[in-house]
Design a protein around this motif. Structure first.
Motif, PDB file in Angstrom:
ATOM      1  N   HIS A 141     -42.130  -6.245  47.855  1.00  0.00           N
ATOM      2  CA  HIS A 141     -41.573  -6.317  46.502  1.00  0.00           C
ATOM      3  C   HIS A 141     -40.131  -6.813  46.490  1.00  0.00           C
ATOM      4  O   HIS A 141     -39.617  -7.174  45.450  1.00  0.00           O
ATOM      5  CB  HIS A 141     -41.668  -4.953  45.809  1.00  0.00           C
ATOM      6  N   ILE A 142     -39.481  -6.840  47.665  1.00  0.00           N
ATOM      7  CA  ILE A 142     -38.126  -7.405  47.741  1.00  0.00           C
ATOM      8  C   ILE A 142     -38.164  -8.805  48.372  1.00  0.00           C
ATOM      9  O   ILE A 142     -37.168  -9.303  48.843  1.00  0.00           O
ATOM     10  CB  ILE A 142     -37.149  -6.475  48.485  1.00  0.00           C
ATOM     11  N   GLU A 143     -39.362  -9.388  48.365  1.00  0.00           N
ATOM     12  CA  GLU A 143     -39.596 -10.778  48.775  1.00  0.00           C
ATOM     13  C   GLU A 143     -39.309 -11.044  50.246  1.00  0.00           C
ATOM     14  O   GLU A 143     -38.841 -12.117  50.628  1.00  0.00           O
ATOM     15  CB  GLU A 143     -38.841 -11.747  47.854  1.00  0.00           C
ATOM     16  N   THR A 144     -39.614 -10.052  51.070  1.00  0.00           N
ATOM     17  CA  THR A 144     -39.577 -10.223  52.517  1.00  0.00           C
ATOM     18  C   THR A 144     -40.977 -10.620  52.977  1.00  0.00           C
ATOM     19  O   THR A 144     -41.968 -10.040  52.532  1.00  0.00           O
ATOM     20  CB  THR A 144     -39.163  -8.919  53.219  1.00  0.00           C
ATOM     21  N   THR A 145     -41.068 -11.601  53.859  1.00  0.00           N
ATOM     22  CA  THR A 145     -42.361 -12.090  54.321  1.00  0.00           C
ATOM     23  C   THR A 145     -43.097 -11.037  55.135  1.00  0.00           C
ATOM     24  O   THR A 145     -42.526 -10.427  56.037  1.00  0.00           O
ATOM     25  CB  THR A 145     -42.173 -13.355  55.172  1.00  0.00           C
ATOM     26  N   LEU A 146     -44.390 -10.850  54.813  1.00  0.00           N
ATOM     27  CA  LEU A 146     -45.229  -9.932  55.572  1.00  0.00           C
ATOM     28  C   LEU A 146     -46.167 -10.680  56.509  1.00  0.00           C
ATOM     29  O   LEU A 146     -46.205 -10.407  57.702  1.00  0.00           O
ATOM     30  CB  LEU A 146     -46.059  -9.063  54.616  1.00  0.00           C
ATOM     31  N   GLU A 147     -46.933 -11.630  55.950  1.00  0.00           N
ATOM     32  CA  GLU A 147     -47.914 -12.338  56.770  1.00  0.00           C
ATOM     33  C   GLU A 147     -48.330 -13.636  56.096  1.00  0.00           C
ATOM     34  O   GLU A 147     -48.308 -13.739  54.871  1.00  0.00           O
ATOM     35  CB  GLU A 147     -49.160 -11.468  56.988  1.00  0.00           C
ATOM     36  N   PRO A 148     -48.720 -14.626  56.893  1.00  0.00           N
ATOM     37  CA  PRO A 148     -49.248 -15.861  56.301  1.00  0.00           C
ATOM     38  C   PRO A 148     -50.658 -15.628  55.775  1.00  0.00           C
ATOM     39  O   PRO A 148     -51.388 -14.768  56.272  1.00  0.00           O
ATOM     40  CB  PRO A 148     -49.241 -16.843  57.471  1.00  0.00           C
ATOM     41  N   LEU A 149     -51.038 -16.402  54.763  1.00  0.00           N
ATOM     42  CA  LEU A 149     -52.369 -16.304  54.179  1.00  0.00           C
ATOM     43  C   LEU A 149     -53.077 -17.652  54.307  1.00  0.00           C
ATOM     44  O   LEU A 149     -52.451 -18.689  54.107  1.00  0.00           O
ATOM     45  CB  LEU A 149     -52.267 -15.904  52.705  1.00  0.00           C
ATOM     46  N   PRO A 150     -54.348 -17.642  54.631  1.00  0.00           N
ATOM     47  CA  PRO A 150     -55.073 -18.913  54.799  1.00  0.00           C
ATOM     48  C   PRO A 150     -55.329 -19.607  53.464  1.00  0.00           C
ATOM     49  O   PRO A 150     -55.475 -18.958  52.428  1.00  0.00           O
ATOM     50  CB  PRO A 150     -56.391 -18.485  55.456  1.00  0.00           C
ATOM     51  N   LEU A 151     -55.383 -20.924  53.505  1.00  0.00           N
ATOM     52  CA  LEU A 151     -55.657 -21.747  52.330  1.00  0.00           C
ATOM     53  C   LEU A 151     -57.004 -22.439  52.482  1.00  0.00           C
ATOM     54  O   LEU A 151     -57.432 -22.735  53.596  1.00  0.00           O
ATOM     55  CB  LEU A 151     -54.570 -22.804  52.146  1.00  0.00           C
ATOM     56  N   THR A 152     -57.650 -22.705  51.346  1.00  0.00           N
ATOM     57  CA  THR A 152     -58.907 -23.441  51.327  1.00  0.00           C
ATOM     58  C   THR A 152     -58.786 -24.573  50.325  1.00  0.00           C
ATOM     59  O   THR A 152     -58.647 -24.326  49.123  1.00  0.00           O
ATOM     60  CB  THR A 152     -60.086 -22.516  50.933  1.00  0.00           C
ATOM     61  N   ASN A 153     -58.791 -25.798  50.823  1.00  0.00           N
ATOM     62  CA  ASN A 153     -58.673 -26.984  49.958  1.00  0.00           C
ATOM     63  C   ASN A 153     -57.462 -26.904  49.033  1.00  0.00           C
ATOM     64  O   ASN A 153     -57.545 -27.207  47.842  1.00  0.00           O
ATOM     65  CB  ASN A 153     -59.953 -27.180  49.141  1.00  0.00           C
ATOM     66  N   GLY A 154     -56.345 -26.467  49.565  1.00  0.00           N
ATOM     67  CA  GLY A 154     -55.109 -26.417  48.790  1.00  0.00           C
ATOM     68  C   GLY A 154     -55.010 -25.259  47.828  1.00  0.00           C
ATOM     69  O   GLY A 154     -54.073 -25.187  47.033  1.00  0.00           O
ATOM     70  N   ALA A 155     -55.964 -24.322  47.879  1.00  0.00           N
ATOM     71  CA  ALA A 155     -55.936 -23.143  47.006  1.00  0.00           C
ATOM     72  C   ALA A 155     -55.869 -21.884  47.868  1.00  0.00           C
ATOM     73  O   ALA A 155     -56.158 -21.909  49.066  1.00  0.00           O
ATOM     74  CB  ALA A 155     -57.167 -23.106  46.113  1.00  0.00           C
ATOM     75  N   LEU A 156     -55.491 -20.778  47.239  1.00  0.00           N
ATOM     76  CA  LEU A 156     -55.349 -19.505  47.944  1.00  0.00           C
ATOM     77  C   LEU A 156     -56.377 -18.514  47.440  1.00  0.00           C
ATOM     78  O   LEU A 156     -56.552 -18.342  46.231  1.00  0.00           O
ATOM     79  CB  LEU A 156     -53.941 -18.939  47.726  1.00  0.00           C
TER      80      LEU A 156
END
Length: 197
Positions: A141-156
């Protein structure tokens, strides 16, 4: 209201009673006679509906006190579609877009998308932007990165907990142009002119 006993809500009588002041405990407590006030203005936003929807009820409750701020879009560069345009589409409709804003450390870091799942169960949210995503991250909630998320065809697509947790979920998205170059807010405008003309 209306004719219902204290243990239930009357949903059949088309009546609304307003209590002004609320001095219900006698003369011992509270502010007597509303401290002399005699004029009370009450405003309500009511609309009919076929059945209860948590997402629609929350959306209506938020839209009423926070009307959209609008303005005319002028010029031909970029040229947006004349009927409608959406930078970001969110599905399913149980999700509310709480905020779409630049990252606290600047737009170069990306756009922060805050979503709130109004369903009773965890669900997969799908964010589809007008411009393909380059990268997505889960944030605190304080905009610190937790983890990357995979994308599918440019969408999340990612799973978000149910509204019972009463938590808005923060996601970071970064957008690239057709050449794969990361673009800022100025670049987004120029890129949109290419894909909408």
């Amino acid at each position: 209201m209306a004719r219902a006993p204290s243990s239930q809500l009357d949903t059949h009588t088309p009546t609304l009673h307003v209590l002004a002041g609320g001095q219900v405990d006698g003369a011992g407590l509270g502010i007597q006679a509303q401290n002399g006030a005699t004029h009370f203005l009450q405003r309500f936003a009511l609309r009919p509906h076929a059945g209860y929807s948590q997402a629609e009820a929350m959306r209506f409750a938020l839209e009423h006190p926070n009307p959209p701020v609008t303005g005319a879009v002028q010029g031909t560069a970029p040229a947006y579609p004349e009927a409608e345009f959406s930078l970001l589409t969110i599905r399913p409709p149980d999700f509310l877009l709480w905020a779409l804003k630049p990252h606290e450390d600047g737009i170069a870091k990306g756009l922060v998308v805050q979503v709130w799942n109004q369903a009773k169960t965890a669900q997969i949210v799908r964010l589809t932007p007008a411009i393909p995503l380059h990268q997505a991250m889960r944030l605190t909630h304080i905009e610190t990165t937790l983890e990357p998320l995979p994308l599918t065809n440019g969408a999340l697509e990612t799973t978000v907990a149910a509204h019972g947790y009463n938590r808005v979920h923060e996601l970071l998205i970064r957008i690239t142009n057709s050449r794969g170059v990361l673009i800022s807010s100025d670049g987004i405008s120029s890129h949109l002119s290419q894909i909408t003309s």
